[in-house]
Design a protein around this motif. Structure first.
Motif, PDB file in Angstrom:
ATOM      1  N   GLY A  31      10.666   8.099  17.967  1.00  0.00           N
ATOM      2  CA  GLY A  31       9.895   9.317  17.748  1.00  0.00           C
ATOM      3  C   GLY A  31      10.452  10.297  16.740  1.00  0.00           C
ATOM      4  O   GLY A  31       9.976  11.424  16.645  1.00  0.00           O
ATOM      5  N   PHE A  32      11.444   9.892  15.973  1.00  0.00           N
ATOM      6  CA  PHE A  32      12.005  10.795  14.975  1.00  0.00           C
ATOM      7  C   PHE A  32      11.221  10.693  13.666  1.00  0.00           C
ATOM      8  O   PHE A  32      10.824   9.598  13.269  1.00  0.00           O
ATOM      9  CB  PHE A  32      13.486  10.491  14.731  1.00  0.00           C
ATOM     10  CG  PHE A  32      14.357  10.972  15.853  1.00  0.00           C
ATOM     11  CD1 PHE A  32      14.851  12.259  15.856  1.00  0.00           C
ATOM     12  CD2 PHE A  32      14.660  10.153  16.919  1.00  0.00           C
ATOM     13  CE1 PHE A  32      15.638  12.721  16.901  1.00  0.00           C
ATOM     14  CE2 PHE A  32      15.435  10.591  17.971  1.00  0.00           C
ATOM     15  CZ  PHE A  32      15.931  11.882  17.962  1.00  0.00           C
ATOM     16  N   PRO A  33      11.021  11.822  12.993  1.00  0.00           N
ATOM     17  CA  PRO A  33      10.225  11.819  11.766  1.00  0.00           C
ATOM     18  C   PRO A  33      10.947  11.231  10.554  1.00  0.00           C
ATOM     19  O   PRO A  33      10.313  10.832   9.586  1.00  0.00           O
ATOM     20  CB  PRO A  33       9.909  13.298  11.535  1.00  0.00           C
ATOM     21  CG  PRO A  33      11.024  14.036  12.204  1.00  0.00           C
ATOM     22  CD  PRO A  33      11.427  13.172  13.378  1.00  0.00           C
ATOM     23  N   SER A  34      12.284  11.176  10.613  1.00  0.00           N
ATOM     24  CA  SER A  34      13.039  10.617   9.490  1.00  0.00           C
ATOM     25  C   SER A  34      14.359  10.044   9.995  1.00  0.00           C
ATOM     26  O   SER A  34      14.867  10.442  11.048  1.00  0.00           O
ATOM     27  CB  SER A  34      13.337  11.687   8.426  1.00  0.00           C
ATOM     28  OG  SER A  34      14.314  12.608   8.907  1.00  0.00           O
ATOM     29  N   VAL A  35      14.905   9.136   9.226  1.00  0.00           N
ATOM     30  CA  VAL A  35      16.183   8.515   9.585  1.00  0.00           C
ATOM     31  C   VAL A  35      17.304   9.550   9.512  1.00  0.00           C
ATOM     32  O   VAL A  35      18.211   9.559  10.343  1.00  0.00           O
ATOM     33  CB  VAL A  35      16.484   7.311   8.657  1.00  0.00           C
ATOM     34  CG1 VAL A  35      17.852   6.714   8.958  1.00  0.00           C
ATOM     35  CG2 VAL A  35      15.402   6.263   8.806  1.00  0.00           C
ATOM     36  N   GLN A  36      17.231  10.441   8.532  1.00  0.00           N
ATOM     37  CA  GLN A  36      18.257  11.466   8.378  1.00  0.00           C
ATOM     38  C   GLN A  36      18.314  12.374   9.608  1.00  0.00           C
ATOM     39  O   GLN A  36      19.391  12.683  10.122  1.00  0.00           O
ATOM     40  CB  GLN A  36      18.010  12.307   7.116  1.00  0.00           C
ATOM     41  CG  GLN A  36      18.188  11.540   5.830  1.00  0.00           C
ATOM     42  CD  GLN A  36      16.986  10.682   5.448  1.00  0.00           C
ATOM     43  OE1 GLN A  36      15.916  10.763   6.051  1.00  0.00           O
ATOM     44  NE2 GLN A  36      17.153   9.834   4.445  1.00  0.00           N
ATOM     45  N   HIS A  37      17.148  12.780  10.087  1.00  0.00           N
ATOM     46  CA  HIS A  37      17.086  13.643  11.274  1.00  0.00           C
ATOM     47  C   HIS A  37      17.625  12.884  12.495  1.00  0.00           C
ATOM     48  O   HIS A  37      18.379  13.435  13.295  1.00  0.00           O
ATOM     49  CB  HIS A  37      15.651  14.117  11.504  1.00  0.00           C
ATOM     50  CG  HIS A  37      15.502  15.090  12.617  1.00  0.00           C
ATOM     51  ND1 HIS A  37      15.989  16.369  12.546  1.00  0.00           N
ATOM     52  CD2 HIS A  37      14.937  14.963  13.846  1.00  0.00           C
ATOM     53  CE1 HIS A  37      15.727  16.998  13.685  1.00  0.00           C
ATOM     54  NE2 HIS A  37      15.087  16.155  14.488  1.00  0.00           N
ATOM     55  N   PHE A  38      17.247  11.633  12.631  1.00  0.00           N
ATOM     56  CA  PHE A  38      17.725  10.789  13.724  1.00  0.00           C
ATOM     57  C   PHE A  38      19.246  10.669  13.691  1.00  0.00           C
ATOM     58  O   PHE A  38      19.915  10.872  14.709  1.00  0.00           O
ATOM     59  CB  PHE A  38      17.081   9.407  13.635  1.00  0.00           C
ATOM     60  CG  PHE A  38      17.690   8.386  14.553  1.00  0.00           C
ATOM     61  CD1 PHE A  38      17.546   8.490  15.927  1.00  0.00           C
ATOM     62  CD2 PHE A  38      18.393   7.307  14.046  1.00  0.00           C
ATOM     63  CE1 PHE A  38      18.100   7.540  16.789  1.00  0.00           C
ATOM     64  CE2 PHE A  38      18.948   6.362  14.895  1.00  0.00           C
ATOM     65  CZ  PHE A  38      18.803   6.482  16.265  1.00  0.00           C
ATOM     66  N   ASN A  39      19.800  10.327  12.541  1.00  0.00           N
ATOM     67  CA  ASN A  39      21.253  10.179  12.416  1.00  0.00           C
ATOM     68  C   ASN A  39      21.975  11.465  12.779  1.00  0.00           C
ATOM     69  O   ASN A  39      22.982  11.447  13.491  1.00  0.00           O
ATOM     70  CB  ASN A  39      21.640   9.740  11.004  1.00  0.00           C
ATOM     71  CG  ASN A  39      21.374   8.287  10.748  1.00  0.00           C
ATOM     72  OD1 ASN A  39      21.387   7.465  11.649  1.00  0.00           O
ATOM     73  ND2 ASN A  39      21.114   7.955   9.498  1.00  0.00           N
ATOM     74  N   SER A  40      21.449  12.579  12.304  1.00  0.00           N
ATOM     75  CA  SER A  40      22.058  13.883  12.558  1.00  0.00           C
ATOM     76  C   SER A  40      22.051  14.212  14.044  1.00  0.00           C
ATOM     77  O   SER A  40      23.083  14.587  14.621  1.00  0.00           O
ATOM     78  CB  SER A  40      21.314  14.962  11.768  1.00  0.00           C
ATOM     79  OG  SER A  40      21.762  16.241  12.134  1.00  0.00           O
ATOM     80  N   LYS A  41      20.909  14.072  14.702  1.00  0.00           N
ATOM     81  CA  LYS A  41      20.793  14.412  16.121  1.00  0.00           C
ATOM     82  C   LYS A  41      21.574  13.435  16.995  1.00  0.00           C
ATOM     83  O   LYS A  41      22.206  13.831  17.972  1.00  0.00           O
ATOM     84  CB  LYS A  41      19.329  14.463  16.553  1.00  0.00           C
ATOM     85  CG  LYS A  41      18.576  15.613  15.956  1.00  0.00           C
ATOM     86  CD  LYS A  41      19.216  16.924  16.374  1.00  0.00           C
ATOM     87  CE  LYS A  41      18.550  18.103  15.712  1.00  0.00           C
ATOM     88  NZ  LYS A  41      19.232  19.371  16.019  1.00  0.00           N
ATOM     89  N   PHE A  42      21.548  12.157  16.663  1.00  0.00           N
ATOM     90  CA  PHE A  42      22.280  11.155  17.436  1.00  0.00           C
ATOM     91  C   PHE A  42      23.769  11.462  17.388  1.00  0.00           C
ATOM     92  O   PHE A  42      24.437  11.497  18.423  1.00  0.00           O
ATOM     93  CB  PHE A  42      22.008   9.756  16.880  1.00  0.00           C
ATOM     94  CG  PHE A  42      22.460   8.650  17.792  1.00  0.00           C
ATOM     95  CD1 PHE A  42      21.550   7.978  18.583  1.00  0.00           C
ATOM     96  CD2 PHE A  42      23.793   8.273  17.856  1.00  0.00           C
ATOM     97  CE1 PHE A  42      21.956   6.960  19.443  1.00  0.00           C
ATOM     98  CE2 PHE A  42      24.215   7.255  18.702  1.00  0.00           C
ATOM     99  CZ  PHE A  42      23.287   6.598  19.494  1.00  0.00           C
ATOM    100  N   THR A  43      24.286  11.707  16.202  1.00  0.00           N
ATOM    101  CA  THR A  43      25.710  12.000  16.035  1.00  0.00           C
ATOM    102  C   THR A  43      26.081  13.293  16.742  1.00  0.00           C
ATOM    103  O   THR A  43      27.126  13.379  17.397  1.00  0.00           O
ATOM    104  CB  THR A  43      26.075  12.069  14.544  1.00  0.00           C
ATOM    105  OG1 THR A  43      25.706  10.832  13.929  1.00  0.00           O
ATOM    106  CG2 THR A  43      27.555  12.316  14.343  1.00  0.00           C
ATOM    107  N   GLN A  44      25.214  14.289  16.648  1.00  0.00           N
ATOM    108  CA  GLN A  44      25.461  15.571  17.298  1.00  0.00           C
ATOM    109  C   GLN A  44      25.522  15.420  18.822  1.00  0.00           C
ATOM    110  O   GLN A  44      26.400  15.995  19.465  1.00  0.00           O
ATOM    111  CB  GLN A  44      24.355  16.550  16.913  1.00  0.00           C
ATOM    112  CG  GLN A  44      24.471  17.918  17.519  1.00  0.00           C
ATOM    113  CD  GLN A  44      23.287  18.807  17.137  1.00  0.00           C
ATOM    114  OE1 GLN A  44      22.231  18.321  16.760  1.00  0.00           O
ATOM    115  NE2 GLN A  44      23.494  20.093  17.239  1.00  0.00           N
ATOM    116  N   LEU A  45      24.627  14.637  19.394  1.00  0.00           N
ATOM    117  CA  LEU A  45      24.556  14.511  20.855  1.00  0.00           C
ATOM    118  C   LEU A  45      25.510  13.472  21.427  1.00  0.00           C
ATOM    119  O   LEU A  45      25.990  13.618  22.556  1.00  0.00           O
ATOM    120  CB  LEU A  45      23.125  14.185  21.281  1.00  0.00           C
ATOM    121  CG  LEU A  45      22.109  15.307  21.071  1.00  0.00           C
ATOM    122  CD1 LEU A  45      20.698  14.814  21.348  1.00  0.00           C
ATOM    123  CD2 LEU A  45      22.434  16.494  21.956  1.00  0.00           C
TER     124      LEU A  45
END
Length: 60
Positions: A31-45
């Protein structure tokens, strides 16, 4: 925040099941709109990049 946690949990399960999916496919299916956003949130969490976690899981 809850929605991102839910999506990251879904992505982590997909990585653990080692379905052979590319990171971009996992990001979009989670459900992420972009790979960059996914990578950022995954790494953050999770404290680790999704690709690094996938690599670590595939070695075991």
């Amino acid at each position: 925040m809850f929605l991102n946690e839910y999506r990251i949990g879904h992505a982590k399960i997909m990585l653990q099941e080692n379905l052979g999916l590319a990171i971009d496919a996992i990001a979009f299916q989670s459900g992420f709109p972009s790979v960059q956003h996914f990578n950022s949130k995954f790494t953050q969490l999770k404290g680790i990049a999704p690709l690094a976690l996938g690599n670590r899981l595939s070695i075991k």
